[in-house]
Write a protein that holds these residues in place. Structure first.
Motif, mmCIF file in Angstrom:
data_model
loop_
_atom_site.group_PDB
_atom_site.id
_atom_site.type_symbol
_atom_site.label_atom_id
_atom_site.label_comp_id
_atom_site.label_asym_id
_atom_site.label_seq_id
_atom_site.Cartn_x
_atom_site.Cartn_y
_atom_site.Cartn_z
ATOM 1 N N LYS A 4 -4.049 6.057 7.767
ATOM 2 C CA LYS A 4 -4.020 4.814 7.962
ATOM 3 C C LYS A 4 -4.583 4.268 9.138
ATOM 4 C CE LYS A 4 -0.899 3.962 4.022
ATOM 5 N NZ LYS A 4 0.435 3.404 3.804
ATOM 6 N N GLN A 5 -3.857 4.880 10.192
ATOM 7 C CA GLN A 5 -4.223 4.228 11.694
ATOM 8 C C GLN A 5 -5.850 4.723 11.864
ATOM 9 O OE1 GLN A 5 -1.233 6.164 14.024
ATOM 10 N NE2 GLN A 5 0.210 4.467 14.020
ATOM 11 N N ASP A 7 -8.085 4.748 10.037
ATOM 12 C CA ASP A 7 -8.903 3.838 9.206
ATOM 13 C C ASP A 7 -9.007 2.445 9.690
ATOM 14 O OD1 ASP A 7 -9.372 5.880 7.119
ATOM 15 O OD2 ASP A 7 -7.783 5.205 5.825
ATOM 16 N N GLN A 8 -7.974 2.077 10.432
ATOM 17 C CA GLN A 8 -7.963 0.884 10.979
ATOM 18 C C GLN A 8 -8.848 0.881 12.355
ATOM 19 O OE1 GLN A 8 -3.906 -0.187 11.701
ATOM 20 N NE2 GLN A 8 -3.674 -0.276 9.386
#
Length: 192
Positions: A4-5, A7-8
């Protein structure tokens, strides 16, 4: 969480470290198809990154594409500013697979000059000295591995550990095998 990190991260900030982390993520979650794609994309962006080349070689080995893996390890070795121990160990394992025992010894010596050998390096060295027929040295190396056998048992190299153990014990208990050089390896069940 880690994905998730990643992807950011904005595309303008997706540099070498981003691609290294993304490639390691896919390798660690054992999605090898996606990991191969990510490594190939990273190598298009950073063709001189020895870290990515080395891990790409590991992935190719996982797919049993040994010749391609060895080429990737050679590229990792030639592209790096400094020698990486993991690359030298992987090159030694490639040389053993190709029955180039002397070359395997050279790469392993270089790995040992960088730092003490990790478990995979010790098992590579044990393979090498068993091939060379040096049972006394094999026992010393095996004892080092045994001292940390819980570590060996809990790794992806467990099959290799068992194979090496069986070969060493057979050599020590059968006088006809004692000090007998051979071309066996315990690498066939290993990841790379």
């Amino acid at each position: 969480m880690a994905k998730k990190q990643l992807d950011q991260v904005d595309e303008s900030y997706q540099g070498r470290d981003y691609w290294r982390l993304l490639s390691l993520y896919w390798l660690s979650v054992e999605d090898y198809s996606e990991a191969l794609l990510v490594h190939e994309k990273a190598l298009q962006k950073f063709p001189y990154d020895d870290f990515v080349w080395n891990n790409y070689g590991v992935l190719l080995g996982l797919k049993k594409r040994w010749d391609e893996a060895c080429v990737a390890f050679e590229k990792a070795d030639s592209k790096g500013l400094a020698a990486r121990q993991s690359v030298q160990i992987n090159l030694s394992r490639c040389a053993l697979r190709q029955k180039q025992v002397s070359l395997a010894g050279i790469y392993l010596k270089q790995a040992k000059e960088i730092a003490d050998l990790p478990l995979i390096g010790l098992m590579t060295e044990l393979n090498l000295v068993l091939i060379q027929g040096n049972n006394d040295k094999a026992r010393l190396i095996f004892n080092n591995i045994q001292a940390d056998k819980q570590n060996a048992r809990g790794t992806v190299h467990f099959d290799e550990y068992n194979c090496l153990s069986r070969h060493l014990i057979a050599r020590e208990t059968d006088p006809t095998l004692s000090s007998f050089a051979s071309d066996f390896t315990c690498l066939n069940g290993s990841r790379y």
